[in-house]
Design a protein around this motif. Sequence first.
Motif, mmCIF file in Angstrom:
data_model
loop_
_atom_site.group_PDB
_atom_site.id
_atom_site.type_symbol
_atom_site.label_atom_id
_atom_site.label_comp_id
_atom_site.label_asym_id
_atom_site.label_seq_id
_atom_site.Cartn_x
_atom_site.Cartn_y
_atom_site.Cartn_z
ATOM 1 N N ALA A 8 0.791 -1.339 -0.078
ATOM 2 C CA ALA A 8 0.063 0.217 -0.288
ATOM 3 C C ALA A 8 0.963 1.109 -0.050
ATOM 4 N N LEU A 12 0.666 4.680 -2.847
ATOM 5 C CA LEU A 12 0.686 5.774 -2.448
ATOM 6 C C LEU A 12 2.038 6.246 -2.715
ATOM 7 N N ASP A 15 1.609 6.714 -6.218
ATOM 8 C CA ASP A 15 0.368 7.562 -7.060
ATOM 9 C C ASP A 15 0.755 8.941 -6.601
ATOM 10 N N PRO A 158 -4.082 4.380 -13.981
ATOM 11 C CA PRO A 158 -4.469 4.180 -12.806
ATOM 12 C C PRO A 158 -4.217 3.224 -12.144
ATOM 13 N N PRO A 160 -4.591 0.177 -8.277
ATOM 14 C CA PRO A 160 -5.088 -0.620 -7.994
ATOM 15 C C PRO A 160 -5.840 0.227 -5.991
ATOM 16 N N ASN A 161 -6.681 0.683 -5.628
ATOM 17 C CA ASN A 161 -7.156 1.347 -3.828
ATOM 18 C C ASN A 161 -6.292 0.560 -3.583
ATOM 19 N N ARG A 162 -5.846 1.574 -2.380
ATOM 20 C CA ARG A 162 -4.785 0.666 -1.242
ATOM 21 C C ARG A 162 -6.458 1.075 -0.233
ATOM 22 N N PRO A 163 -5.762 -0.509 0.654
ATOM 23 C CA PRO A 163 -7.045 -0.525 1.840
ATOM 24 C C PRO A 163 -6.588 0.327 2.830
#
Length: 163
Positions: A8, A12, A15, A158, A160-163
């Motif tokens: 993660a 981050l 991104d 894009p 992936p969403n971070r937890p």
Amino acid sequence: MDSIKLDAIDLLLLDALQQDSSLSNQALAERAHISPPTCLRRVKRLVEEGLIERQIAVLSADRLAPLVGHGLQAIVEITLERQGEEAQTAFEQRVVHDHAVQQCYRVSPGPDFVLVVQTRDMPDYLALTQRLFTSDANVRNVKTYFSTKRGKFGAQIPLPNRP
């Protein structure tokens, strides 16, 4: 490539750097809630693993226009006579080394390549066509679309969403 693991914090950092690569190591570390030495080490690893190719400045074409001219941007579709791997690689190697070619994509279906090119003016574009397309006996068709206005320019991938 399979051995690269991203957590993660790596996501981050990637991104944040995609949004603003001018962030200082201190500011980046604060965003990721890690220490500056850890941040520096992680970013260095991301670069070494090839996940960060390079860091660039995106210039404002509209703000530069009064100073250097608008230039001419075009999207160019190229269809080759022979589409074998060797022919495509030879064409691609030639065009990617030309300073006027900003982006080069192999595409399917349709044309074989789509290029985004930037030239000073129409005579400069004509010189580009002579240099890259007319002199290549393997180029069967060239179709050009001239940009009248850039509505958006981006390069973010894009993640992936971070937890």
